[in-house]
Design an enzyme around this catalytic site. Sequence first.
Site: not given
Length: 439
Positions: A306, A363
Amino acid sequence: MSDTAKIVIGGAAHDLPIVVGTEGDRAVDITKLRVTTGHVTLDEGYANTGSCRSAITFVDGEKGILRYRGIPIEQLAMNSTFVETCWLLIYGRLPTQEQLKTWSGLFTRYEMIHEGLYKHFDGFPPTGHPMAILSAMINAGSCYEPDMMEMESDTTFQVAAARLISKIRTIAAASYKASIGQPIVYPKPHLDYCSNFLHMMFSLPYRDYEPDPDSVAALQMILILHADHEQNCSSSTVRMVASSGANMFASCAAGVCALWGRLHGGANAAVVEMLQQLHDQRVDLKEYVTLVKGKESPVRLMGFGHRVYKQYDPRATILKEVADRLLGRLKRPDPLLEIAKRLEDVALNDPYFIERRLYPNVDFYSGVILRAMGIPVNMFTVMFAMGRMPGWIANWKEVHNGAIALYRPRQVYVGEPERRYVPIHERSAAGESGRESGR
């Protein structure tokens, strides 16, 4: 510790203020840098630039912390609802019982869209992407809400915010129905926010869809966890557009367009596509992870790492539990979930990922959950937009209520120096036209 930073340019020293946030994050205030030095900073991608002061969401990527208005995401996920979380993000505090009742009533009151808007769906081809339809319909919807454009009072704003959050689910479900050639389903006022959306997605004129409580709970969790995330690409876009004085509908429609990108809102669809490919081709997961680590390899491990988090994304921790619980209660084993869990185990025991602090992000499991609920892949980003809408509105409100200054980043120009215009009859055919006549 000094409350200023010193920068030396051309032998001259300049003191710059240090701004400290409530959680201790520190920033060098360069607001007057260009005026006093003639220089600007260059930070391509804004990874080290604070574009605003915001009181909405706090993220500490080093520690894996996410808080909405100071409340840890874990507490909201366990105790709150999406409708309550919307109020929290927009108004900065948890609502009273009376406020929540009024707020929920507005969602029910404005869940319908104008009948004229339904005709717009006929203008989109069946192949039209739901995100394109969603953005266009939010803008079109503003044409039917002229009294909402000025936001002259707190009451006007509250009604406009409730309308947009409520109607986005109606528009989203209608765009899906239009894309598969089924009749558009109207909302039912007695259903809660998430149940109503699932009803509009899956009901047919001759058979009502009865929302499964576990699916409703999972959807609510996904919406809460996606409701805001600091100055991400789409929220920054909303603020940029809002700074021009654009209305809330136009600003949030721009946020939809930014979210559409595969590097932002489209990531969970990419995860499902990766897992499906691994399943269909019976790929050895250890070999796949080895391919991912290759310097020149085009293979990527989607859903890992991320831009902000250098710890396990707290949202991913919650969604992993949700995925296990949902699929267990539905008694619907999903091979993709099993692959995801095994893939995570392989990666998190590999020194390559440990040293680089690459962990699953939100996700990695959200797509598996949406898939289990029957949401098609091309609707995944729309679900993200539904969840992110209160965060966009909170950011719009913060810009609108402040002293609006038009966002206008600077640049470092690296193009051609000044040159003369060359008449067309003097230009050579060897590529001089582009170099001589300008771009």
